[in-house]
Write a protein that holds these residues in place. Structure first.
Motif, PDB file in Angstrom:
ATOM      1  N   UNK A  84      28.457   3.958  26.028  1.00 28.04           N
ATOM      2  CA  UNK A  84      29.437   4.900  26.589  1.00 28.04           C
ATOM      3  C   UNK A  84      29.800   4.495  28.013  1.00 28.04           C
ATOM      4  N   UNK A  85      30.349   3.267  28.178  1.00 29.90           N
ATOM      5  CA  UNK A  85      30.591   2.760  29.532  1.00 29.90           C
ATOM      6  C   UNK A  85      31.551   3.632  30.350  1.00 29.90           C
ATOM      7  N   UNK A  90      28.183  11.318  31.888  1.00 28.84           N
ATOM      8  CA  UNK A  90      26.886  10.962  31.320  1.00 28.84           C
ATOM      9  C   UNK A  90      25.806  10.669  32.363  1.00 28.84           C
ATOM     10  N   UNK A  91      26.177   9.878  33.398  1.00 29.71           N
ATOM     11  CA  UNK A  91      25.178   9.491  34.407  1.00 29.71           C
ATOM     12  C   UNK A  91      24.537  10.699  35.065  1.00 29.71           C
ATOM     13  N   UNK A  92      25.368  11.645  35.468  1.00 28.83           N
ATOM     14  CA  UNK A  92      24.838  12.843  36.136  1.00 28.83           C
ATOM     15  C   UNK A  92      23.933  13.634  35.199  1.00 28.83           C
ATOM     16  N   UNK A  93      24.364  13.741  33.950  1.00 31.14           N
ATOM     17  CA  UNK A  93      23.571  14.506  32.984  1.00 31.14           C
ATOM     18  C   UNK A  93      22.194  13.862  32.805  1.00 31.14           C
ATOM     19  N   UNK A 137      28.369   8.633  23.382  1.00 31.83           N
ATOM     20  CA  UNK A 137      28.799   7.517  22.538  1.00 31.83           C
ATOM     21  C   UNK A 137      29.866   7.974  21.541  1.00 31.83           C
ATOM     22  N   UNK A 138      29.713   9.182  21.029  1.00 27.60           N
ATOM     23  CA  UNK A 138      30.712   9.707  20.087  1.00 27.60           C
ATOM     24  C   UNK A 138      32.030   9.931  20.796  1.00 27.60           C
ATOM     25  N   UNK A 139      31.912  10.521  21.971  1.00 31.28           N
ATOM     26  CA  UNK A 139      33.117  10.779  22.759  1.00 31.28           C
ATOM     27  C   UNK A 139      33.840   9.462  23.044  1.00 31.28           C
TER      28      UNK A 139
END
Ligand code: ASP
Ligand code: MG
Length: 457
Positions: A84-85, A90-93, A137-139
């Motif tokens: 999920x580049x 995502x990183x914050x989560x 990844x789905x997103x």
């Protein structure tokens, strides 16, 4: 909409390529017209590392903890970057969950111990992290994924590390949380294994608990099917490490599956069965590495099949305890006193055979063996044999097949059978024999019972 719960175990989300496969599998299910609900385990091996970390926190080895924490952090960020580049949140989560983990561990080091509730905060991190990564990844691949905090769905008691879900509260919370997401045409993604007490403390359901989560969620929303995606093709007719040509059992009853799980077929967590059983929801075991296989379907009703047997299962490392007492001949209360010795030592008994003056039992967990024997010696003579194995033939329709036990035992002529038991319900015929004979016995029995076509009856 046909809601389908899809649970992916640790080996199915072990790294980026595996997670990509998961996304494709979910996409395919959705394209086929289902409404998927995705439940994921921690990335393969992560729960083991977290439990080791929790242990380390008790002995306060600070540098080791820092190192382990760094490698966990690196691993999750690396896989996240791979699958999920460009998912901004995502990183914050991930960092949020990792911070919580670090806080729990450093509090433990400072106070010289990890409270059970904090141990569960540590253990739960794996599923929180993995579910975030899979949702992202789905997103990334254009699927309408919505991350859901599983702790809002699974309400448990306070038995940390092995919490029991509260059925009504969980059914209500899960449905309230997931149904609106499904109705909006989106795909909820949540971690398995984790829950929360009514007071808001994080809990875990015990090792392998993600299957349980999937079954709970599935029954809460009245799913059409629960899919358990793993790294094997399904339940097999025998242990594939022993029997090279073991075949996938296409259809089992819940009772047979539970029996097989109990006797050592590790594919399915037995507790998975119960929430699904109560709602009559079929469970399907599938291989995420070979998604085109049809897997093993498990339903409440036993299937119609050409042979009366479903499969063989085995368990090694069994201890047989023989308890003999001529003094107790005709006396009542003997069995009660025998079983009290096991109860006092919190040890479960698996197979039991009895005669007038003796009882033989098997135990799987021999840690309290010496205490049990000491207790039993007060009432009887005792002999113990270690390194034994259980070999069992399971099939729900054995009831209608009275010659089955004879056939099983006949097939094993020449093997040193220590115990033979056919339950009154006749869902299994179970043999206990020395571990050294297990492999040849299983190969032989499999050939006799499964390799030949059943004569028409
Ligand atoms: N991650 C947890 C475990 O390894 C739960 C699960 O995978 O089912 O036990
Ligand atoms: Mg796992």
């Amino acid at each position: 909409m046909r809601a389908v719960v899809m649970k992916f175990g640790g080996s199915s989300v072990i790294d980026g390529p595996a997670i990509d496969r998961v996304v494709s599998i979910v996409d395919r299910e959705r394209t086929a017209g289902s409404a998927p609900v995705v439940v994921v385990s921690a990335l393969g091996g992560v729960t083991d590392s977290l439990l080791a970390l929790a242990d380390g926190a008790r002995t306060a080895r600070k540098p080791l903890i820092a190192e382990a924490l760094k490698s966990l952090t690196d691993r999750h960020f690396a896989e996240a970057a791979r699958v999920a580049p460009s998912t901004a949140w995502l990183k914050d989560a991930l960092q949020g969950h990792l911070d919580e983990l670090r806080t729990a561990l450093s509090a433990a080091i400072d106070t010289g111990g990890l409270a059970p509730s904090q141990a569960d905060v540590v253990a739960a991190a794996g599923e929180l992290l993995s579910s975030r990564i899979v949702a992202a990844a789905m997103e990334q691949r254009g699927l309408p994924a919505v991350w859901v905090d599983a702790r809002d769905a699974i309400v448990t008691d306070e038995t940390y590390t092995r919490a029991t879900p509260l059925p009504e509260e969980t059914a209500q919370a899960s449905a309230a949380l997931l149904q609106p997401v499904i109705d909006a045409g989106k795909i909820p993604i949540l971690g398995g294994f984790i829950g929360r007490t009514v007071d808001g403390h994080t809990t875990t359901l015990g090792r392998g608990g993600s299957d349980y989560s999937a079954a709970l969620v599935g029954s809460a929303i009245g799913a059409a099917e629960i899919q358990i995606w793993t790294d094997v093709d399904g339940m097999l007719t025998a242990d594939p490490r022993i029997v090279a040509d073991a075949e996938v059992v296409s259809h089992l009853s819940f009772v047979e599956a539970a029996e097989l799980a109990y006797f050592g077929a590790k594919v399915l967590h037995p507790s998975t069965i119960f929430p699904a059983v109560s709602r009559n929801i079929p469970v399907r075991i599938l291989n995420s590495h070979r998604p085109d296989g049809s897997g093993t379907l498990i339903t409440a009703e036993p299937p119609v099949r050409s042979r009366p047997f479903a499969a063989l299962a085995c368990k090694r490392g069994i201890t047989v305890i023989d308890i003999t007492s001529t003094r107790m001949l005709m006396a009542h209360g003997f069995l009660r006193r025998v079983f009290e010795a096991f109860e006092r030592n919190a040890t479960a008994v698996d197979v039991v055979t009895t005669s007038e003056v003796s009882v033989s039992v098997t135990i799987d967990d021999n840690r309290r063996g010496a205490d049990i024997v000491a207790d039993l010696l007060e009432i009887a003579d005792v002999t113990v044999e270690e390194q034994m194995a259980i070999l069992t033939v399971v099939g729900e329709r054995l009831t209608t097949h009275s010659a089955l036990a004879a056939r099983v035992i006949g097939a094993l002529t020449g093997f040193p059978l220590r115990m033979i038991s056919q339950a009154a319900s006749r869902r299994n015929v179970t043999i206990v024999l020395p571990e050294a004979y297990l492999a040849p016995a299983m190969m032989h029995l499999h050939r006799e019972l499964f390799a030949v076509a059943e004569p028409a009856r």
